[in-house]
Design a protein around this motif. Structure first.
Motif: not given
Length: 497
Positions: A38-46, A74-83
């Protein structure tokens, strides 16, 4: 170099293992995230780009592709950032490969790791899959290690984690030990409720066997206080139940300590919608009936709820779970709760009150009562009439919630030995178990037959009477159900007038 890192995704109540793949190739420098996020996952790149740069690490000037597999979920949330950040650092050979590790956490632009939702579900997933290490934001590790053998490692920043994975400066973790359970503090003590001895007896029986109960009485007689007091005498949650309740709250976006032993008490307003009560949403989340799992769902002013909302309770009350289907997928949530409902005897509330005269016409009273359907009433084990107590004729009760809880704990121990399961109680007796533990003598058989004929009770009601009688017998430490136990159980179904 292709790097792979594992992270958790929350899908309903159960966690889903996601593999983060990172590939670097020559081309226009950039970072692309794919995998149905989702949008939060897409913004993780920044966030990943800023965190790596501000942690003293290097972001290679290459085309970087991050894939979250399986890509059809589907994946959502900011928990993927660290990985994601760890996958980039491994692919650029700044960190060694990691095995049997799970990463969850949101990254700040300065490289610090922020708290995120899903850590309880991640701990459960890691334990279920036998993963050795779980990296979580610092401060969110409390209470997680008591449920499985996975080593939970708190992370303050990306730089700290990089030093740990290199072996230069390992993160120190506390020695694994059980965190002390939080003490139970009853919101209302039965000693604070004046009079109402019959209603207190009924609440003791209901709490002991987790029986659904309906309180009928005029305004201000203490129906809400009785409900809150009943929740306070229920036995503490077991370790497994604590984890399950915490995961349900987390799936709804609510916070609940993992080591909290008090039973959930949910009291939704009568304007609640069907979705809020049973759960739903584009991606299914638990509703009030699941948030009250292993606890109490209190519905005050029962006839004021919309008819479809009340009818939605019928299946969960029987099955102890709810399955929600949506276009994005379906999810099943547990919903084994004790229902406590309260209502007035009529719209004005004073029918049968010796001090106030009822002003409701007959047709209005009939319409008010028809708001609750017969099939729903059949799923309620006990119906109790709560009369107004005169303060000049009653004294403060000497029976405390602590004393009643001791009785409830004794019955709970008997039920645990009977069912070999903490989550099952007398309210779940059925089939062979009902025949084995609710046998009646000839006098009891005659009494129940007379009651069924006199009050026109259904087979479902017959079963619920036997369940309540079994609990009453357990309170008396009796192995058999006597006619006295059965008569009291019938009285709770006969009338509320």
């Amino acid at each position: 170099m292709l790097a792979r890192v594992q992270a958790p995704a929350q899908m309903g109540l159960e966690g889903q293992l996601v593999e983060i793949e990172c590939d670097m190739s020559n081309g226009l420098p950039g970072l692309v995230v794919v995998g149905l996020g989702n949008k939060a996952v897409e913004e993780a790149r920044e966030r990943v780009r800023g965190a790596i740069k501000n942690s003293g690490l290097m972001l290679p000037p290459k085309r970087i592709t991050l894939n979250l597999a399986p890509a059809d979920i589907p994946k959502d949330g900011t928990g993927f950032d660290l990985g994601m950040a760890i996958a980039v650092l491994i692919a650029s050979e700044q960190l060694p490969e990691v095995a049997s590790s799970l990463f969850i956490g949101e990254l700040a632009l300065n490289g610090s790791v922020r708290a995120t939702a899903g850590v309880v579900s991640a701990a459960h997933l890691a334990g279920r899959l036998g993963i050795d290490r779980l990296y979580v934001p610092s401060g969110q590790e409390q209470g997680l290690q008591r449920f499985n053998s996975t080593r939970v490692i708190p992370v303050k920043s990306l730089a700290q984690l990089a030093e740990h994975l290199r072996g230069a400066k390992p993160i120190r973790t506390r020695v694994k030990r059980s965190s002390p359970p939080l003490p139970i503090k009853p919101e209302v003590d039965f000693a604070d409720i004046y009079g109402q001895e019959e209603a207190k007896r009924a609440m003791l029986i209901a709490a002991s066997g987790r029986h659904n109960i309906l309180l009928v009485g005029p305004p201000g007689v203490g129906k809400t206080m009785l409900a809150k007091a009943a929740a306070g005498i229920m036995p503490p949650l077991s370790a497994e139940q604590q984890m399950e309740v915490a995961r349900l709250h987390e799936a709804r976006g609510l916070s609940r300590p993992v080591n909290a032993t008090d039973r959930p008490f949910r009291s939704p307003h009568h304007s609640t919608s069907v979705t809020a009560l049973i759960g739903g949403g584009r991606h299914p989340t638990p509703g009030e009936i699941s948030l009250s799992h292993h606890g109490v769902l209190f519905l005050d002013e029962l006839p004021e709820f919309q008819r479809p909302v009340l009818e939605a309770l019928r299946q969960p009350l029987e099955d102890g779970r709810i399955t929600i289907g949506r276009a994005a997928g379906s999810a099943t949530f547990p919903a084994r709760f004790m229902l406590i409902a309260a209502q007035n005897p009529c719209p004005c509330g004073y029918r049968g009150d010796p001090e106030r005269r009822c002003s409701c016409p007959a047709h209005q009273i009939q319409r008010y009562r028809k708001q609750i359907s017969g099939p729903l009433l059949e799923r309620i084990d006990m119906m109790v009439s709560v009369k107004r107590a005169k303060l000049d004729q009653v004294n403060r009760s000497t029976t405390t919630s602590q004393q009643l809880q001791a009785k409830v704990n004794q019955v709970s121990l008997l039920q645990k030995q009977r069912f070999k399961d903490d989550s099952l109680t007398n309210a779940n007796l059925a089939g062979q178990g009902l025949q084995q533990h609710c046998r009646l003598d000839s006098g009891g058989q005659q009494l129940i037959s007379q009651a069924l004929a006199a009050f026109h009770l259904s087979t479902r009601t017959h079963v619920r009477i036997l369940r309540v009688a079994r609990t009453i017998a357990d309170l008396d430490q009796s192995k058999t159900i006597t006619s006295q136990h059965l008569a009291e159980a019938i009285r709770y179904r006969a009338t509320t007038e």
